[in-house]
Motif scaffolding. Structure first.
Motif, mmCIF file in Angstrom:
data_model
loop_
_atom_site.group_PDB
_atom_site.id
_atom_site.type_symbol
_atom_site.label_atom_id
_atom_site.label_comp_id
_atom_site.label_asym_id
_atom_site.label_seq_id
_atom_site.Cartn_x
_atom_site.Cartn_y
_atom_site.Cartn_z
ATOM 1 N N LEU A 106 0.815 -1.227 0.000
ATOM 2 C CA LEU A 106 0.000 0.000 0.000
ATOM 3 C C LEU A 106 0.849 1.277 0.000
ATOM 4 N N LYS A 107 2.126 1.172 0.402
ATOM 5 C CA LYS A 107 3.023 2.336 0.285
ATOM 6 C C LYS A 107 3.069 2.799 -1.172
ATOM 7 N N ASP A 108 3.029 1.817 -2.078
ATOM 8 C CA ASP A 108 3.167 2.136 -3.507
ATOM 9 C C ASP A 108 1.899 2.727 -4.108
ATOM 10 N N LYS A 153 -0.713 8.291 4.570
ATOM 11 C CA LYS A 153 0.541 8.682 5.238
ATOM 12 C C LYS A 153 1.578 7.563 5.237
ATOM 13 N N LEU A 154 1.190 6.345 4.816
ATOM 14 C CA LEU A 154 2.066 5.166 4.938
ATOM 15 C C LEU A 154 3.516 5.374 4.491
ATOM 16 N N PRO A 155 3.760 6.061 3.343
ATOM 17 C CA PRO A 155 5.153 6.182 2.907
ATOM 18 C C PRO A 155 6.055 6.831 3.962
ATOM 19 N N SER A 156 5.473 7.611 4.885
ATOM 20 C CA SER A 156 6.338 8.264 5.885
ATOM 21 C C SER A 156 6.148 7.680 7.291
ATOM 22 N N VAL A 157 5.443 6.557 7.412
ATOM 23 C CA VAL A 157 5.237 5.962 8.739
ATOM 24 C C VAL A 157 6.376 4.977 9.019
ATOM 25 N N SER A 158 7.089 5.186 10.138
ATOM 26 C CA SER A 158 8.212 4.300 10.468
ATOM 27 C C SER A 158 7.689 3.074 11.214
#
Ligand code: HEC
Length: 173
Positions: A106-108, A153-158
């Protein structure tokens, strides 16, 4: 007249051949069967157009709040999304590798889909794929919007964020 008759006869033959192919069991429904490139292309176009036409709901005012994404992380974990899609620091379940089509990372897709499109997909699911309708699975609109906010927000969630947000004693609801 003769040409029309020939076209009609051809249509009947093609129709009969298709009926024998599909109803006679010659078409394989195996999840392992590869789709011809044109079928994959057509299914993707149909899915994208269908979601585009239907995803018209405006996100709530709180969509971009940090608290919304954090509540969404919790709902994401509770609803079981990570089993198929994985999450920061969480590997998807082995069975999801047997799904056809593949659940995307889902990041993509987070950048490609608008908030309304994410909301619509999560709410309604995608017919004839493994993607469930979470409305039918009992989630309400507020929860679904929060999950959409989290996915956005997933791409920036650590990994540490995800762990903290999904811990039962953590912040959020
Ligand atoms: C049982 C497995 C499964 C679960 C659980 C699941 N999904 Fe999916 N999801 C899929 C599959 C398979 C697809 C790919 C469908 C396709 O290719 O058309 C998908 C597609 C998607 C897409 C992409 C749609 C697109 O247009 O690219 C989003 C967004 C999504 N899922 C979000 C979620 C969220 C959020 C949850 C939890 C609330 C969830 N999914 C739970 C299997 C699952």
């Amino acid at each position: 007249m003769r040409i029309l008759a020939a076209i009609g006869a051809l249509a009947i033959v093609v129709g009969l051949a298709a009926a024998v192919f599909f109803f006679g069991g010659f078409y394989s429904v195996a999840g392992t069967a590869d789709d011809p490139a044109i079928v994959t292309w057509a299914l993707t176009q149909v899915r994208t157009a269908s979601i585009d036409r239907r995803a018209n709901d405006a996100p709530p005012a709180s969509f971009d709040d940090a608290a919304t994404a954090q509540a969404g992380a919790k709902a994401y974990a509770a609803l079981g999304c990570a089993n198929c899609h994985g999450a920061p620091g969480v590997k998807w379940q082995k069975f999801s590798e047997g799904l056809h089509p593949d659940p995307p990372d889902l990041k993509d897709v987070a950048g490609e889909l608008s908030p309304a499109q994410l909301f619509w997909v999560i709410k309604n699911g995608i017919n004839m794929t493994g993607m469930p309708s979470f409305e039918q699975a009992g989630a309400n609109d507020e929860q679904i919007w929060s999950v959409a906010a989290f996915v956005k927000k997933l791409p920036s969630v650590s990994e540490a964020d995800y762990k903290a947000w999904t811990a039962s004693s953590g912040p959020g609801k």
